[in-house]
Design an enzyme around this catalytic site. Structure first.
Site, PDB file in Angstrom:
ATOM      1  N   ARG A 104       0.826  -1.207   0.000  1.00 22.24           N
ATOM      2  CA  ARG A 104       0.000   0.000   0.000  1.00 22.24           C
ATOM      3  C   ARG A 104       0.863   1.261   0.000  1.00 22.24           C
ATOM      4  NH1 ARG A 104      -5.113  -0.251   1.644  1.00 22.24           N
ATOM      5  NH2 ARG A 104      -5.130   1.778   0.652  1.00 22.24           N
ATOM      6  N   HIS A 105       2.146   1.091   0.374  1.00 21.91           N
ATOM      7  CA  HIS A 105       3.052   2.246   0.342  1.00 21.91           C
ATOM      8  C   HIS A 105       3.479   2.457  -1.105  1.00 21.91           C
ATOM      9  CE1 HIS A 105       3.431   3.043   4.661  1.00 21.91           C
ATOM     10  NE2 HIS A 105       2.957   1.811   4.719  1.00 21.91           N
ATOM     11  N   ARG A 106       2.875   3.458  -1.735  1.00 26.30           N
ATOM     12  CA  ARG A 106       2.984   3.613  -3.181  1.00 26.30           C
ATOM     13  C   ARG A 106       4.122   4.512  -3.593  1.00 26.30           C
ATOM     14  NH1 ARG A 106      -2.671   6.393  -2.896  1.00 26.30           N
ATOM     15  NH2 ARG A 106      -1.709   6.916  -0.902  1.00 26.30           N
ATOM     16  N   GLN A 113       7.261  -9.202  -6.349  1.00 25.82           N
ATOM     17  CA  GLN A 113       6.893 -10.192  -5.322  1.00 25.82           C
ATOM     18  C   GLN A 113       6.730 -11.573  -5.925  1.00 25.82           C
ATOM     19  OE1 GLN A 113       3.370  -9.135  -3.177  1.00 25.82           O
ATOM     20  NE2 GLN A 113       3.687 -10.707  -1.619  1.00 25.82           N
ATOM     21  N   LEU A 114       7.086 -12.589  -5.136  1.00 30.10           N
ATOM     22  CA  LEU A 114       6.881 -13.983  -5.539  1.00 30.10           C
ATOM     23  C   LEU A 114       5.428 -14.169  -5.964  1.00 30.10           C
ATOM     24  CD1 LEU A 114       7.985 -16.947  -5.577  1.00 30.10           C
ATOM     25  CD2 LEU A 114       7.035 -17.162  -3.271  1.00 30.10           C
ATOM     26  N   ARG A 181      -4.947 -21.002  -5.684  1.00 27.76           N
ATOM     27  CA  ARG A 181      -4.404 -20.127  -4.629  1.00 27.76           C
ATOM     28  C   ARG A 181      -5.501 -19.402  -3.852  1.00 27.76           C
ATOM     29  NH1 ARG A 181      -2.212 -14.381  -7.109  1.00 27.76           N
ATOM     30  NH2 ARG A 181      -4.158 -13.862  -8.124  1.00 27.76           N
ATOM     31  N   HIS A 203       9.163   7.692   5.972  1.00 28.57           N
ATOM     32  CA  HIS A 203       7.700   7.755   6.094  1.00 28.57           C
ATOM     33  C   HIS A 203       7.153   6.412   6.577  1.00 28.57           C
ATOM     34  CE1 HIS A 203       3.570   8.905   5.245  1.00 28.57           C
ATOM     35  NE2 HIS A 203       3.428   7.820   4.511  1.00 28.57           N
ATOM     36  N   ARG A 208       4.533   3.099  10.446  1.00 26.14           N
ATOM     37  CA  ARG A 208       4.306   1.674  10.712  1.00 26.14           C
ATOM     38  C   ARG A 208       5.093   1.097  11.894  1.00 26.14           C
ATOM     39  NH1 ARG A 208      -0.026  -0.375   7.862  1.00 26.14           N
ATOM     40  NH2 ARG A 208       0.047   0.223   5.688  1.00 26.14           N
TER      41      ARG A 208
HETATM   42  C1  LIG Z   1      -3.019   2.366  11.483  1.00 26.84           C
HETATM   43  C2  LIG Z   1      -3.309   2.112  10.029  1.00 26.84           C
HETATM   44  C3  LIG Z   1      -4.530   1.573   9.672  1.00 26.84           C
HETATM   45  C4  LIG Z   1      -4.830   1.352   8.328  1.00 26.84           C
HETATM   46  N1  LIG Z   1      -6.046   0.814   8.002  1.00 26.84           N
HETATM   47  C5  LIG Z   1      -6.352   0.633   6.696  1.00 26.84           C
HETATM   48  C6  LIG Z   1      -7.615   0.112   6.317  1.00 26.84           C
HETATM   49  O1  LIG Z   1      -8.451  -0.216   7.143  1.00 26.84           O
HETATM   50  N2  LIG Z   1      -7.898  -0.014   5.011  1.00 26.84           N
HETATM   51  C7  LIG Z   1      -6.997   0.351   4.048  1.00 26.84           C
HETATM   52  O2  LIG Z   1      -7.301   0.242   2.865  1.00 26.84           O
HETATM   53  N3  LIG Z   1      -5.771   0.814   4.378  1.00 26.84           N
HETATM   54  C8  LIG Z   1      -5.429   0.961   5.669  1.00 26.84           C
HETATM   55  N4  LIG Z   1      -4.194   1.447   5.997  1.00 26.84           N
HETATM   56  C9  LIG Z   1      -3.239   1.745   4.923  1.00 26.84           C
HETATM   57  C10 LIG Z   1      -3.174   3.269   4.662  1.00 26.84           C
HETATM   58  O3  LIG Z   1      -4.435   3.740   4.259  1.00 26.84           O
HETATM   59  C11 LIG Z   1      -2.147   3.584   3.569  1.00 26.84           C
HETATM   60  O4  LIG Z   1      -2.599   3.047   2.344  1.00 26.84           O
HETATM   61  C12 LIG Z   1      -0.796   3.004   3.855  1.00 26.84           C
HETATM   62  O5  LIG Z   1      -0.463   3.111   5.221  1.00 26.84           O
HETATM   63  C13 LIG Z   1       0.235   3.726   3.010  1.00 26.84           C
HETATM   64  O6  LIG Z   1       0.403   5.007   3.558  1.00 26.84           O
HETATM   65  P1  LIG Z   1       0.572   6.292   2.646  1.00 26.84           P
HETATM   66  O7  LIG Z   1      -0.577   6.479   1.732  1.00 26.84           O
HETATM   67  O8  LIG Z   1       0.939   7.425   3.559  1.00 26.84           O
HETATM   68  O9  LIG Z   1       1.910   5.882   1.832  1.00 26.84           O
HETATM   69  P2  LIG Z   1       2.261   6.192   0.338  1.00 26.84           P
HETATM   70  O10 LIG Z   1       1.292   5.610  -0.582  1.00 26.84           O
HETATM   71  O11 LIG Z   1       3.677   5.733   0.169  1.00 26.84           O
HETATM   72  O12 LIG Z   1       2.173   7.757   0.231  1.00 26.84           O
HETATM   73  C14 LIG Z   1       3.143   8.575   0.886  1.00 26.84           C
HETATM   74  C15 LIG Z   1       2.568   9.975   1.067  1.00 26.84           C
HETATM   75  O13 LIG Z   1       2.401  10.565  -0.219  1.00 26.84           O
HETATM   76  C16 LIG Z   1       1.229  11.374  -0.208  1.00 26.84           C
HETATM   77  N5  LIG Z   1       0.274  10.831  -1.170  1.00 26.84           N
HETATM   78  C17 LIG Z   1       0.297   9.577  -1.730  1.00 26.84           C
HETATM   79  N6  LIG Z   1      -0.706   9.441  -2.595  1.00 26.84           N
HETATM   80  C18 LIG Z   1      -1.398  10.589  -2.572  1.00 26.84           C
HETATM   81  C19 LIG Z   1      -2.561  11.020  -3.234  1.00 26.84           C
HETATM   82  N7  LIG Z   1      -3.220  10.261  -4.096  1.00 26.84           N
HETATM   83  N8  LIG Z   1      -3.002  12.258  -2.983  1.00 26.84           N
HETATM   84  C20 LIG Z   1      -2.366  13.061  -2.125  1.00 26.84           C
HETATM   85  N9  LIG Z   1      -1.257  12.706  -1.430  1.00 26.84           N
HETATM   86  C21 LIG Z   1      -0.778  11.481  -1.660  1.00 26.84           C
HETATM   87  C22 LIG Z   1       0.680  11.338   1.204  1.00 26.84           C
HETATM   88  O14 LIG Z   1       1.227  12.411   1.936  1.00 26.84           O
HETATM   89  C23 LIG Z   1       1.204  10.044   1.733  1.00 26.84           C
HETATM   90  O15 LIG Z   1       1.294   9.992   3.152  1.00 26.84           O
HETATM   91  C24 LIG Z   1      -3.869   1.663   7.324  1.00 26.84           C
HETATM   92  C25 LIG Z   1      -2.630   2.175   7.709  1.00 26.84           C
HETATM   93  C26 LIG Z   1      -2.342   2.406   9.023  1.00 26.84           C
HETATM   94  C27 LIG Z   1      -0.990   2.956   9.397  1.00 26.84           C
END
Ligand SMILES: Cc1cc2nc3c(=O)[nH]c(=O)nc-3n(C[C@H](O)[C@H](O)[C@H](O)COP(=O)(O)OP(=O)(O)OC[C@H]3O[C@@H](n4cnc5c(N)ncnc54)[C@H](O)[C@@H]3O)c2cc1C
Length: 257
Positions: A104-106, A113-114, A181, A203, A208
């Site tokens: 999810r960290h984009r 990934q395997l 799978r 980040h 995390r």
């Molecule tokens: C405690 C916790 C609970 C969570 N629960 C869920 C859940 O229930 N369901 C679920 O689907 N996910 C969940 N997540 C995942 C979360 O929603 C994020 O997808 C994941 O943690 C990646 O974080 P990020 O988007 O900050 O990281 P990245 O995708 O690496 O993004 C890094 C940063 O870039 C900026 N950014 C990225 N994309 C955009 C954009 N499109 N627009 C504007 N700014 C952007 C933001 O500042 C972001 O913080 C959870 C995460 C945590 C930590």
């Protein structure tokens, strides 16, 4: 069966400076850069990129050393400079459930990934969560469920493979593995290669590393933090590793005085 002690992080690639090109640049610009002898190449790459923004070389070099310079960049919020340094890691011994969260960290991360479509998962391990591992009764329940899923996977594959005269190949093989799978548990062990830059790693650690209820994420955050401490400590001076009440690590971001 695997557990969180099975998680391994390998640093397979890191930033490398080209000294001849740096010397050529400084020479062409008629300036000099007083280097910090203790700094790692990744740290110097970030220092160089940051100094270029302000052209703080030669007489304009301030602060003098890499540590203070990088600290100033981070404090000022000039975090894009941290994107120049990236590492490639191989992570093994983690669960598919974990990897689903990780990808999810984009931003600033790249993944390979395997594949469960191309790889036969008949012998795949499963990663038991510590919250279950500590309780013998729960381990039995968990183990039975995982074994049942694995047996179903094998039966599905065997049956679909037997249904054809010729050994399955290409898209047909992908089709049956993809179908089979679907019964594998989230605990199934996976391996993932990822490349991440220093900004993205910071980040990730901040978001995390300190979640009490996410044991696997904390263990991987600790492996990543330890790797960064070895690779480029100046890029993570505001993080420290602690031990949670469950004896698993926490990575905590702390203010630097
Ligand atoms: C405690 C916790 C609970 C969570 N629960 C869920 C859940 O229930 N369901 C679920 O689907 N996910 C969940 N997540 C995942 C979360 O929603 C994020 O997808 C994941 O943690 C990646 O974080 P990020 O988007 O900050 O990281 P990245 O995708 O690496 O993004 C890094 C940063 O870039 C900026 N950014 C990225 N994309 C955009 C954009 N499109 N627009 C504007 N700014 C952007 C933001 O500042 C972001 O913080 C959870 C995460 C945590 C930590």
């Amino acid at each position: 069966m695997a557990n969180l002690n099975s998680a391994r992080l390998y640093v397979v690639a890191r930033p490398a400076l080209d000294e001849a090109e740096i010397a050529r640049f400084l020479d062409d610009e008629g300036t000099e850069w007083r280097r910090t002898s203790s700094a790692q190449q990744a740290e110097e790459l970030i220092e160089l990129a940051g100094r270029l923004c302000y052209f703080s070389f030669g007489k304009r070099q301030s602060p003098r050393d890499a540590s203070a310079y990088i600290r100033r960049l981070v404090d000022a919020g000039h975090h894009s400079v941290l994107e120049h340094a990236a590492w490639s890691f191989v992570l093994t011994g983690v669960s598919r459930g974990f990897s689903h969260q990780m990808v999810r960290h984009r931003i600033g991360f790249s993944y390979s990934q395997l594949s469960q479509q191309y790889h036969d998962e008949r012998e795949a391990l499963a990663v038991v969560p510590p919250a279950i591992e500590g309780n013998p009764e729960l381990v039995v329940t968990w183990h039975e469920a995982v074994e049942q899923a694995r047996m179903a996977y094998r039966t599905l594959l065997d049956t679909m493979e037997r249904a054809t005269q010729e050994p399955l190949r290409g898209e047909q093989l992908r089709l049956v593995r993809t179908a089979a799978r679907s019964v594998l548990p989230a605990a199934t062990e996976t391996k993932i290669c990822f490349t991440a830059n220093a900004r993205a790693i910071r980040h990730f650690l901040a978001e995390r590393g300190n979640l009490e209820g996410d044991e696997e994420m904390r263990v991987v955050s600790a492996l990543l933090f330890r790797a960064m401490k070895r690779e480029a400590p100046l890029l993570v001076p505001d993080f420290e590793e602690r031990t949670g009440t469950d004896a698993l690590p926490l990575v905590v971001q702390v203010p630097i005085p």
